[in-house]
Design a protein around this motif. Structure first.
Motif, PDB file in Angstrom:
ATOM      1  N   UNK A 380      25.046   1.401 -11.490  1.00 19.73           N
ATOM      2  CA  UNK A 380      26.052   1.624 -12.543  1.00 19.73           C
ATOM      3  C   UNK A 380      27.400   1.961 -11.910  1.00 19.73           C
ATOM      4  N   UNK A 381      28.434   1.270 -12.359  1.00 17.16           N
ATOM      5  CA  UNK A 381      29.772   1.504 -11.848  1.00 17.16           C
ATOM      6  C   UNK A 381      30.045   0.898 -10.485  1.00 17.16           C
ATOM      7  N   UNK A 382      29.098   0.136  -9.955  1.00 18.23           N
ATOM      8  CA  UNK A 382      29.252  -0.417  -8.610  1.00 18.23           C
ATOM      9  C   UNK A 382      29.335  -1.936  -8.580  1.00 18.23           C
ATOM     10  N   UNK A 383      29.236  -2.579  -9.746  1.00 22.51           N
ATOM     11  CA  UNK A 383      29.247  -4.042  -9.817  1.00 22.51           C
ATOM     12  C   UNK A 383      30.459  -4.493 -10.614  1.00 22.51           C
ATOM     13  N   UNK A 384      31.235  -5.417 -10.041  1.00 22.45           N
ATOM     14  CA  UNK A 384      32.402  -5.915 -10.760  1.00 22.45           C
ATOM     15  C   UNK A 384      32.131  -7.224 -11.487  1.00 22.45           C
ATOM     16  N   UNK A 385      31.081  -7.977 -11.047  1.00 16.31           N
ATOM     17  CA  UNK A 385      30.796  -9.272 -11.686  1.00 16.31           C
ATOM     18  C   UNK A 385      29.378  -9.680 -11.306  1.00 16.31           C
ATOM     19  N   UNK A 386      28.731 -10.452 -12.199  1.00 16.31           N
ATOM     20  CA  UNK A 386      27.384 -10.936 -11.935  1.00 16.31           C
ATOM     21  C   UNK A 386      27.250 -12.358 -12.454  1.00 16.31           C
ATOM     22  N   UNK A 387      26.475 -13.164 -11.729  1.00 16.73           N
ATOM     23  CA  UNK A 387      26.256 -14.552 -12.145  1.00 16.73           C
ATOM     24  C   UNK A 387      24.932 -15.060 -11.593  1.00 16.73           C
ATOM     25  N   UNK A 388      24.368 -16.056 -12.303  1.00 16.59           N
ATOM     26  CA  UNK A 388      23.253 -16.785 -11.719  1.00 16.59           C
ATOM     27  C   UNK A 388      23.785 -17.613 -10.559  1.00 16.59           C
ATOM     28  N   UNK A 389      23.083 -17.582  -9.434  1.00 18.43           N
ATOM     29  CA  UNK A 389      23.599 -18.252  -8.245  1.00 18.43           C
ATOM     30  C   UNK A 389      23.484 -19.773  -8.343  1.00 18.43           C
ATOM     31  N   UNK A 390      22.478 -20.271  -9.055  1.00 23.87           N
ATOM     32  CA  UNK A 390      22.270 -21.726  -9.083  1.00 23.87           C
ATOM     33  C   UNK A 390      23.418 -22.473  -9.753  1.00 23.87           C
ATOM     34  N   UNK A 391      24.071 -21.853 -10.763  1.00 22.82           N
ATOM     35  CA  UNK A 391      25.130 -22.584 -11.482  1.00 22.82           C
ATOM     36  C   UNK A 391      26.383 -21.753 -11.721  1.00 22.82           C
ATOM     37  N   UNK A 436      23.560 -13.233  -8.387  1.00 16.24           N
ATOM     38  CA  UNK A 436      24.532 -12.778  -7.393  1.00 16.24           C
ATOM     39  C   UNK A 436      25.388 -11.690  -8.013  1.00 16.24           C
ATOM     40  N   UNK A 437      25.402 -10.527  -7.386  1.00 18.93           N
ATOM     41  CA  UNK A 437      26.146  -9.367  -7.860  1.00 18.93           C
ATOM     42  C   UNK A 437      27.296  -9.087  -6.908  1.00 18.93           C
ATOM     43  N   UNK A 438      28.512  -9.088  -7.421  1.00 16.41           N
ATOM     44  CA  UNK A 438      29.683  -8.779  -6.627  1.00 16.41           C
ATOM     45  C   UNK A 438      29.949  -7.286  -6.724  1.00 16.41           C
ATOM     46  N   UNK A 439      29.805  -6.588  -5.617  1.00 15.95           N
ATOM     47  CA  UNK A 439      29.924  -5.140  -5.621  1.00 15.95           C
ATOM     48  C   UNK A 439      31.386  -4.698  -5.523  1.00 15.95           C
ATOM     49  N   UNK A 440      31.692  -3.576  -6.137  1.00 23.07           N
ATOM     50  CA  UNK A 440      32.988  -2.964  -5.979  1.00 23.07           C
ATOM     51  C   UNK A 440      33.193  -2.593  -4.495  1.00 23.07           C
ATOM     52  N   UNK A 441      34.436  -2.524  -4.084  1.00 22.36           N
ATOM     53  CA  UNK A 441      34.728  -2.274  -2.669  1.00 22.36           C
ATOM     54  C   UNK A 441      34.142  -0.967  -2.167  1.00 22.36           C
ATOM     55  N   UNK A 442      34.038   0.036  -3.038  1.00 18.27           N
ATOM     56  CA  UNK A 442      33.555   1.344  -2.611  1.00 18.27           C
ATOM     57  C   UNK A 442      32.077   1.538  -2.927  1.00 18.27           C
ATOM     58  N   UNK A 443      31.367   0.439  -3.262  1.00 18.77           N
ATOM     59  CA  UNK A 443      29.942   0.582  -3.628  1.00 18.77           C
ATOM     60  C   UNK A 443      29.096   0.918  -2.410  1.00 18.77           C
TER      61      UNK A 443
END
Length: 443
Positions: A380-391, A436-443
């Motif tokens: 919580x509070x550590x992810x800026x964006x999430x997506x399925x990697x295949x598409x 695929x989870x893009x983490x915040x810089x300070x995560x």
């Protein structure tokens, strides 16, 4: 034979001092090929069926793999997402796949008449892949290799074994072994990886009489020779002395591997069906989705996968192997960035999933497709964006207030710090879905 200068050192290393390509690339192809492809009943057939030299000779006499195409092998490895390829230069049967000057028992003396190692090395390099050799320390053909509990003649009786061993000299065999390694490491340019196989001393948990190990192979001298001729080469752990990596065979470690409490690089060598050589009637084949899960699981535990193919007696990959490689390649095409350059994560993955991580990107591999939601502890509070990697389709997420009790239609009851993903009902049509989870810089 043209003898070249030692290869140039491989200077880029990772945090452990290992050449950096190995823990970056993660996925390689093993190729077991030799005379045993003709009987097509497992690469240990000479051992299993107690076959004498005279009886085994027919396979040498009829070795003529007219469909062999090293370029096709290398292309299929690359398209499957593999980054390095390891070929058996000689297996336990003693048959050599190159034009060695030290024995007549070699591919250039068969009807085929070609230096297979030369063609292999050229083809693999042309595809931009790393070159690896497997070399057997064992040799059931060599006249100085003493009969022991693994040898095809082990059940001939004490008197016959004593007669057969009379005059055999492991010192002469050791000289032959070292001489062949010197050929392989001087005449084919830079070799990136050498997989020695294998040691089996009786006092080292092996129930084999007459077992052999470091003294029989001259392992310290052999390793020094290997490193002198190929600075920076990666060497495995089967010389009965420590190597650069450890090599679990046909099992999956369930956590990062350690020696004396320290994590070590490792590589699981795996087969398609339990056999290394071509085994025509063995249909116990692993599915693509199982192999992909094994690969992801290995990377999540800081390991590599070396997946084996056993070419046929005519020199090509059979239909099952081709279909498997195609399936792996399809998945790797879309999901390779969850493997290449990735490793373990400090975050704890939910049940039926594993994490791999590369920098600020965290990859959630979903071994089972859940109903709509998956809860990620500590994110919580550590992810800026999430997506399925295949598409690259967006995945919605939110933090759930742990004080909320979800009695009917609301979400709640998760521990503080949990991030909840909302997944589509329909599972993506891939062997293994990855978020695929893009983490915040300070995560």
């Amino acid at each position: 034979m043209t003898i070249t200068a030692p290869a140039q050192p491989q200077t880029a290393t990772d945090a452990t001092g290992l050449p950096a390509w190995f823990t970056h690339d993660r996925f390689g192809m093993f190729i077991h090929w030799g005379l045993y492809a003709l009987p097509a009943r497992h690469e240990w057939i000479k051992n299993r069926e107690y076959i004498t030299e005279d009886a085994y000779q027919k396979y040498f006499d009829h070795f003529d793999p007219d469909l062999f195409d090293a370029a096709d092998w290398a292309r299929r490895a690359r398209e499957a997402g593999m980054k390095y390829v390891v070929l058996t230069t000689k297996h336990h049967e003693g048959f050599c796949l190159w034009d060695t000057a030290l024995t007549d028992y070699k591919s250039t003396n068969t009807r085929f008449g070609r230096d297979i190692v030369r063609e292999f090395v050229d083809a693999v390099r042309a595809e931009g892949l790393k070159v690896g050799f497997y070399h057997s320390l064992i040799d059931w053909h060599h006249p100085d290799f003493t009969i022991d509990g693994h040898h095809p003649r082990r059940n001939d009786g004490d008197a016959e074994i004593a007669r057969l061993n009379e005059g055999r000299d492991m010192a002469r065999y050791r000289e032959y072994l070292h001489g062949q390694v010197e050929e392989l490491l001087t005449d084919y340019g830079q070799i990136d990886y050498l997989f020695y196989d294998f040691s089996y001393r009786e006092d080292d948990h092996h129930d084999v009489w007459g077992g052999k190990g470091r003294d029989d192979w001259g392992s310290e001298e052999l390793l020094a020779l290997t490193r002198r001729l190929q600075p920076g080469i990666i060497v495995n752990d089967r010389l009965d002395i420590p190597g650069d990596i450890v090599t679990p065979e046909q099992y999956q470690p369930d956590k990062p591997m350690e020696l004396d409490g320290v994590q070590v690089p490792w590589e699981a060598c795996q087969t398609l069906n339990g056999s290394w050589g071509y085994d025509r009637d063995n249909m116990n084949v692993k599915s693509v989705d199982l192999l992909v899960r094994m690969l992801a699981d290995g990377v999540s535990n800081n390991g590599n996968m070396l997946l084996n193919i056993g070419p046929t007696g005519r020199g090509e990959f059979d239909g099952v192997s081709r279909a498997t490689l195609d399936g792996m390649g399809t998945w790797m095409h879309q999901h390779g960035r969850s493997v290449y350059g990735a490793g373990p994560s400090s975050f704890v993955a939910p049940p039926n999933t594993v994490y791999t991580q590369r920098g600020n990107r965290l990859y959630l591999h979903l071994f089972a497709w859940p109903f709509e939601h998956v809860h990620l502890a500590g994110l919580a509070g550590k992810v800026e964006y999430a997506q399925l990697l295949n598409d690259a389709s967006e995945i919605a997420f939110r933090s759930i207030d742990p004080s909320v009790r979800a009695i009917t239609t609301g979400l709640g009851g998760q521990p503080a710090g949990t991030l909840t993903l909302t997944l589509p009902i329909q599972r993506p049509d891939v062997a293994l879905p990855v978020v695929e989870l893009f983490l915040e810089d300070d995560a």
